[in-house]
Write a protein that holds these residues in place. Structure first.
Motif: not given
Length: 256
Positions: A144-147, A163-167, A190-194, A198-209
């Motif tokens: 269930g983790r976003l890649l 927040v962005t998924p870790p490499t 503040e930029v973090r890798e973590a 899916r529920e994080d994307l729903v509650r986020a202020d924004e999701v972008f690519l």
């Protein structure tokens, strides 16, 4: 063999897609470094050193606003075959003035595609076959983790935190991703890798690519459900990328 078991065919090689503005290839050094790292990891016994900078710069010279695709694969001998070709993309989609909005569809690809930009896209195409007409596939692992997205890396904004998924070997270490993290930090985020679920994307202020040709794309929906777009992080990052990539001589490859 199922798509979950099969992996991309390494004999098809790897590729890079880089931005071209006013005849100049952008982030050329970074793209060539990633390409060389993949070739060294996948084909350690081939001693050929790639000298592609001149060919890429010559191909870029006739492009006002677009991209180049550089594909490198092992040949029948002990060397590599290379192809440098323009990307078929509408110039209006290349680093537009404001981040476009895109809809996404979730797909599951156990283990992801890894850290190489494979020329063999069949596994991704098969996984994303039912992702919907114009929707951009958003790739999740089995847990269930976003890649990442099929053509970009992903970020979620929570106030002043990105927040962005870790490499961690499951995703491509994107050139645009790295630059976006840099310019966002310089802008005070503040930029973090973590991990992102899916529920994080729903509650986020924004999701972008983030991607090398389009810059930033704001995700407005996931599987038909609207996502929040209350933040301004995507616009701040997109504007900073545009300014940075428009800088003359950015990341040029030094000549001997």
């Amino acid at each position: 063999m199922s798509s979950a078991q099969r992996r991309p065919d390494r004999q098809r090689g790897v590729f890079e897609t880089l931005l071209v503005l006013d005849g100049e290839p952008v982030e050329l050094g970074a793209h060539l470094a990633r390409l060389s790292a993949s070739l060294d990891a996948l084909f350690p016994h081939r001693g050929q050193a790639l000298e592609l900078a001149d060919e890429i710069e010559a191909a870029a010279a006739g492009i006002a606003r677009g991209g180049l695709r550089i594909t490198v694969a092992p040949d029948a001998g002990d060397a590599f075959a290379t192809v440098v070709a323009p990307v078929a993309i509408d110039p209006r989609q290349v680093l537009p003035p404001t981040p476009p909005e895109v809809e996404t569809r979730a797909v599951v690809l156990p283990g992801g595609l890894g850290g190489h930009k494979w020329a063999d896209r069949a596994l991704l195409d098969e996984t994303c076959a039912d992702s919907g007409g114009g929707a951009v596939p958003l790739v999740f692992d089995w847990d269930g983790r976003l890649l990442e997205a099929s053509r970009a890396n992903a970020f979620a904004a929570f106030g002043r935190t990105l927040v962005t998924p870790p490499t961690d070997g499951r995703i491509l270490p994107g050139i645009a991703r790295a630059r976006a993290m840099q310019v966002a930090a310089e802008a005070g985020f503040e930029v973090r890798e973590a991990a992102l679920l899916r529920e994080d994307l729903v509650r986020a202020d924004e999701v972008f690519l983030t991607g090398s040709l389009r810059g930033v794309e704001r995700v407005c929906a996931l599987d038909g459900a609207d996502l929040r777009g209350a933040g301004k992080a995507s616009s701040r990052v997109h504007d900073a990328l545009r300014r940075t990539w428009a800088s003359a001589g950015l990341d040029r490859v030094p000549r001997r």
